[in-house]
Design a protein around this motif. Structure first.
Motif, mmCIF file in Angstrom:
data_model
loop_
_atom_site.group_PDB
_atom_site.id
_atom_site.type_symbol
_atom_site.label_atom_id
_atom_site.label_comp_id
_atom_site.label_asym_id
_atom_site.label_seq_id
_atom_site.Cartn_x
_atom_site.Cartn_y
_atom_site.Cartn_z
ATOM 1 N N ASN A 1 0.656 -1.351 -0.039
ATOM 2 C CA ASN A 1 0.023 0.139 -0.081
ATOM 3 C C ASN A 1 0.944 1.369 0.022
ATOM 4 O O ASN A 1 0.286 2.204 -0.788
ATOM 5 N N ALA A 2 2.091 1.108 0.581
ATOM 6 C CA ALA A 2 3.058 2.199 0.554
ATOM 7 C C ALA A 2 3.398 2.689 -0.928
ATOM 8 O O ALA A 2 3.606 3.819 -1.250
ATOM 9 N N LEU A 3 3.793 1.514 -1.594
ATOM 10 C CA LEU A 3 4.191 1.797 -2.885
ATOM 11 C C LEU A 3 3.092 2.200 -3.721
ATOM 12 O O LEU A 3 3.308 3.084 -4.833
ATOM 13 N N LEU A 4 1.882 1.783 -3.534
ATOM 14 C CA LEU A 4 0.627 2.275 -4.421
ATOM 15 C C LEU A 4 0.395 3.877 -4.080
ATOM 16 O O LEU A 4 -0.070 4.733 -4.876
ATOM 17 N N SER B 1 2.739 5.985 -2.831
ATOM 18 C CA SER B 1 3.657 6.685 -3.709
ATOM 19 C C SER B 1 3.390 6.967 -4.992
ATOM 20 O O SER B 1 3.814 7.991 -5.803
ATOM 21 N N ALA B 2 3.039 5.803 -5.766
ATOM 22 C CA ALA B 2 2.632 5.975 -7.146
ATOM 23 C C ALA B 2 1.278 7.112 -7.573
ATOM 24 O O ALA B 2 1.670 7.585 -8.492
ATOM 25 N N ILE B 3 0.501 6.975 -6.628
ATOM 26 C CA ILE B 3 -0.517 8.125 -6.669
ATOM 27 C C ILE B 3 -0.096 9.337 -6.515
ATOM 28 O O ILE B 3 -0.368 10.363 -7.464
ATOM 29 N N LEU B 4 0.858 9.655 -5.708
ATOM 30 C CA LEU B 4 1.371 10.989 -5.553
ATOM 31 C C LEU B 4 2.516 11.386 -6.747
ATOM 32 O O LEU B 4 2.364 12.629 -7.350
ATOM 33 N N PHE B 5 3.114 10.587 -7.137
ATOM 34 C CA PHE B 5 4.272 10.546 -8.271
ATOM 35 C C PHE B 5 3.495 10.814 -9.414
ATOM 36 O O PHE B 5 3.790 11.872 -10.463
ATOM 37 N N THR B 6 2.353 10.099 -9.580
ATOM 38 C CA THR B 6 1.383 10.210 -10.942
ATOM 39 C C THR B 6 0.764 11.946 -10.938
ATOM 40 O O THR B 6 0.783 12.691 -12.076
ATOM 41 N N SER B 7 0.241 12.429 -9.685
ATOM 42 C CA SER B 7 -0.179 13.481 -9.816
ATOM 43 C C SER B 7 0.747 14.661 -9.861
ATOM 44 O O SER B 7 0.473 15.691 -10.377
ATOM 45 N N GLN C 1 5.645 12.910 -12.014
ATOM 46 C CA GLN C 1 7.118 12.075 -11.932
ATOM 47 C C GLN C 1 6.612 10.573 -12.346
ATOM 48 O O GLN C 1 6.507 9.850 -11.598
ATOM 49 N N PHE C 2 6.282 10.466 -13.785
ATOM 50 C CA PHE C 2 5.912 9.383 -14.219
ATOM 51 C C PHE C 2 6.814 8.111 -14.006
ATOM 52 O O PHE C 2 6.431 6.986 -13.840
ATOM 53 N N VAL C 3 8.061 8.219 -14.210
ATOM 54 C CA VAL C 3 9.117 7.254 -14.058
ATOM 55 C C VAL C 3 9.018 6.748 -12.745
ATOM 56 O O VAL C 3 9.070 5.585 -12.565
ATOM 57 N N LYS D 1 7.757 2.760 -11.903
ATOM 58 C CA LYS D 1 8.742 1.935 -10.956
ATOM 59 C C LYS D 1 8.234 1.261 -9.603
ATOM 60 O O LYS D 1 8.066 0.185 -9.260
ATOM 61 N N ALA D 2 7.310 2.101 -8.801
ATOM 62 C CA ALA D 2 6.414 1.605 -7.588
ATOM 63 C C ALA D 2 5.269 0.684 -8.085
ATOM 64 O O ALA D 2 5.129 -0.403 -7.448
ATOM 65 N N LEU D 3 4.906 1.024 -8.998
ATOM 66 C CA LEU D 3 3.799 0.141 -9.680
ATOM 67 C C LEU D 3 4.337 -1.251 -10.251
ATOM 68 O O LEU D 3 3.763 -2.312 -9.909
#
Length: 772
Positions: A418-421, A423-429, A432-434, A438-440
């Motif tokens: 869930n922490a990785l998911l 972080s992916a949400i915050l990176f997407t918004s 910071q797509f790379v 990586k997280a997903l």
């Protein structure tokens, strides 16, 4: 040949459990189809509740609410939720279907009325999972041209009661539903290493026992999913089929598995008795069983031991080293109990309360155990998703809390899901797509069918304006968990931003069919209907949503804006005042309470701007007030101040370059209009610069830039004389208090008259319904 019959202008197809109206296909669940069949057999006569319960549910013990829920679903499908004239409740007796029924006994290929339906291409059951590395635009669906239906075939129409006299009608309907829905096709060759984890039965009345029962089921499912040797169906689909069927063989057949894990959780004083049973469903044979006598202090170890036993029994050659290692659970009984409670709300919350209940429980868990990685990860996910269902926190505050929880969780366990998911949400918004990918991919490396990771990948591609890949991933997520309401809503969102509104509507309706209490589905159904110009129907969907959850400020405010768009400011005020009450004593409450004064009549524009720039709901996933704020900045001739505000909100002053996408397009549209005004010379007479038709139209073109081809965008923007043919811009007409249609070109005036005619028809319909 299919058995289809008409109820007024609705085509009912018992073969695939659908009701089609004006080209829109709406899915209903099998029980709803059976209830509809019984009512149709006795159309225009009252059918007793007990008769419906006995005919549809048989000897199974069910509560009356089960029938009430099905009736509510049918009313939604037949647009009868408000009037309740088609499906009438007869107090203390039952229900009556007030309609003439026509039965079509031949294939309806020659019926022009029902062949005006666009092909959906939406047969997910035949899609195969696509590895992430190979997802391409070719994986997305392409529109197919429709052939004109033949008009030479005759469709024989007879009276339904004459055709289906007595029990024959029920028998045919039951058989068609069983064949088409429950067992739609022959099962694939089943892997001997396929196992589904059913929800454990809670024995006892304590709420904590319920939380533990479902939580332990999910924990075991997650642990087994990490094994490369086992195929484990998703949580939502497994739980849905477990509720739908009583027979274990039927559940296994529907899930296409050989083995099932079931069990019980029983509370005894301060101890718990947990029993797991591994069954070979096809042979009706017990393979393995174990009972754990445990306190909550040691319950965390139960699912790990059970997972190891199940894996060892099914795959003896699998060594412990070949399986992913699991994280160390909390050693605190209170922390584990709180975590299980939070997990329950995270997975089962369908209304706004899920955020508060889940975040409170996870906060209690980390307070009781500061080294509880899973609890931190779950808390991070809640905060990262703070604005997905509602807005309980300020944007900056939620992000700060999410980042802190992510950092703590990953420091304790670098693979915490869930922490990785989160972080992916915050990176997407943050584009910071790379980092988001990586997280997903880390999550998918542990479980390639993780539906949440797949669905977040589709969001990532939406943010990158790669709409074909977004659709491909949304379909993969649905294939991984077809009975998840939020997966179906995600598919609806993807279709929405692709401009495929009929398909977006179909996906939203399917989400409602899966879970009639899932409010997010009603909201996106409303947004889609609004974009299609069906504002009155959008209001109906939001009214149904608010019947389920009347404590969501976003949903209540959005309903008010729909009434405002329909030209009913008095009605909208009621909803804005309800929104204000939810914010207590605050500037948010002050703004919403006086919305008509600030937003509709543009009184005290300086004060309105001050309130809007601090408003929690200024620009959210459901609606935006950026056209209003832009209009006010122009009105007081402070375009420079508007540019500074939006630049700061977009964080462009940090020097970062960002692409326009579906998350920020309204902000960029306002920025474009205000930049144009700020760089132009002021009028000599120093009169106010109105946010008139020209600016509003440019705003809409800028807003749609992310989902339009560059050529189309430049062409529309350059040709000011042409009307904006899709008329989406009329959504914001209420922003213009002094709109003068005489300034429009002849073509634009024609479009405006069409809009007024359609709006007034819908407004009259809504006013008529409200007066009854």
């Amino acid at each position: 040949m299919q058995e289809k019959f008409k109820i007024q202008d609705y085509l009912v197809d018992t073969d695939d459990n659908t009701v089609t109206y004006r080209g829109e296909k709406r899915h209903i669940e099998p029980k709803a189809m059976l209830v509809l069949a019984v009512l149709a057999q006795d159309a225009n006569r009252t059918v007793a509740r007990q008769h419906l319960l006995q005919t549809v549910w048989g000897n199974r013990v069910v509560v009356d609410e089960a029938l009430t829920r099905v009736i509510s679903q049918l009313r939604v499908v037949f647009d009868d939720s408000k009037s309740r004239t088609l499906i009438q409740t007869v107090p203390k007796k039952g229900y009556r279907l007030n309609a003439h029924i026509d039965l079509h006994t031949e294939a309806i290929q020659g019926d022009d009325e029902f062949n005006d339906v666009p092909a959906s291409g939406e047969n997910e059951s035949q899609d195969s999972p696509t590895p992430l590395a190979t997802v391409s635009p070719d994986a997305a669906e392409t529109e197919r041209s429709q052939q004109a239906p033949s008009s030479e075939e005759k469709v024989r129409t007879t009276s339904l009661r004459r055709w289906f006299d007595g029990a024959l009608f029920i028998a045919v309907i039951v058989l068609s539903v069983l064949a088409a829905w429950w067992f739609p096709e022959e099962p694939e060759s089943q892997s001997p290493l396929s196992v589904a984890v059913l929800p454990l039965e809670s024995v006892g009345e304590g709420s904590q026992t319920k939380y533990l029962a479902e939580g332990l089921s999910e924990e075991l499912l997650g642990a087994l999913s990490q094994s490369k040797a086992l195929r484990v169906p998703s949580r939502y689909s497994t739980f849905a089929y477990a509720r739908r069927f009583e027979n274990l063989k039927d559940i296994a057949r529907a899930l296409k598995v050989t083995y099932l894990v079931e069990g019980t959780v029983r509370e005894q004083a301060n101890n718990y008795s947990v029993t797991f049973r591994l069954l070979n469903a096809s042979e009706d044979r017990l393979v393995w069983s174990k009972t754990y006598e445990s306190t909550t202090l040691s319950l965390a170890e139960v699912t790990e031991d059970a997972a190891e036993n199940v894996t060892t029994v099914l795959a003896p050659a699998l060594s412990q080293a070949s399986r992913n290692t699991t994280t160390e659970e909390s050693t605190s009984a209170s922390a584990y109990q709180a975590y299980m409670r939070g997990k329950y709300w995270l997975m089962n919350g369908t209304t706004g309360e899920w955020f508060l209940e889940a975040s409170t429980a996870f906060s209690e868990a980390v307070e009781a155990d500061p080294n509880y990685a899973k609890a931190y990860g779950s808390l991070a996910y809640i905060y990262a998703r703070y604005n997905y269902h509602d807005a309980y926190l300020e944007d900056a505050q939620a992000r700060e809390k999410a980042r802190a929880a992510i950092e703590k969780a990953l420091s304790l366990d670098p693979t915490e899901r869930n922490a990785l998911l989160a972080s992916a949400i915050l990176f997407t918004s943050g584009q910071q797509f790379v980092q988001a990918e990586k997280a997903l991919n880390t999550v998918l490396s542990m479980d390639a069918s993780d539906s949440t990771a797949l669905y977040l990948f589709s969001e990532l591609y939406l943010a990158k304006n790669e709409f074909d890949k977004a659709l491909a991933l949304a379909r993969q997520a649905k294939q991984a968990d077809p009975l998840s309401p939020w997966i179906n809503v995600n598919l609806s969102i993807v279709h929405f931003w692709r401009g495929e509104y009929h398909k977006a509507l179909e996906a939203a309706n399917e989400a409602i069919t899966v879970d009639a209490g899932y409010t997010w589905a009603y909201v996106w159904k409303a947004k889609t209907l609004q974009r299609m110009g069906e504002v009155a129907s959008a209001i109906d969907s939001m009214e149904a949503c608010l019947e389920i959850d009347n404590a969501s400020p976003v949903n209540i405010a959005y309903t008010g804006l729909l009434y405002l768009e329909l030209g009913l400011p008095e009605k909208s005020t009621d909803f804005f005042k309800k929104t204000a009450k939810l914010f207590g004593d605050s500037d948010d409450a002050r703004f919403w309470k006086s919305f008509r004064r600030f937003g509709y009549r543009h009184e005290q524009p300086d004060l309105a701007i001050q309130l809007l720039t601090t408003l929690r709901l200024l620009d959210n996933r459901i609606f935006t007030l950026m056209p209003l704020l832009t209009s006010l900045y122009l009105e007081v001739q402070e375009a420079d101040a508007g540019v500074a505000f939006i630049t700061s909100r977009l964080m462009l002053d940090s020097g970062e370059s960002k692409s326009i996408n579906y998350l920020n397009s309204d902000l960029y549209a306002s920025l474009g209009v205000l930049n144009t005004a700020a760089n132009s010379s002021q009028p000599e007479d120093n009169t106010r610069t109105d946010f008139g038709y020209g600016q509003l139209r440019i705003y809409e073109l800028l807003q749609s830039r992310a989902i339009s081809s560059p050529g189309q965008y430049k062409s529309e923007l350059a040709n000011e004389a042409s009307p904006y043919t899709d008329e989406k811009w009329w959504t914001y007409l209420w922003v213009l208090p002094n709109f003068d249609s005489d300034k429009l070109s002849p073509a634009q005036q024609q479009a405006y008259r069409r809009f007024l005619s359609r709006r007034n028809q819908q407004r009259d319909s809504v006013m008529s319904e409200n007066s009854e």
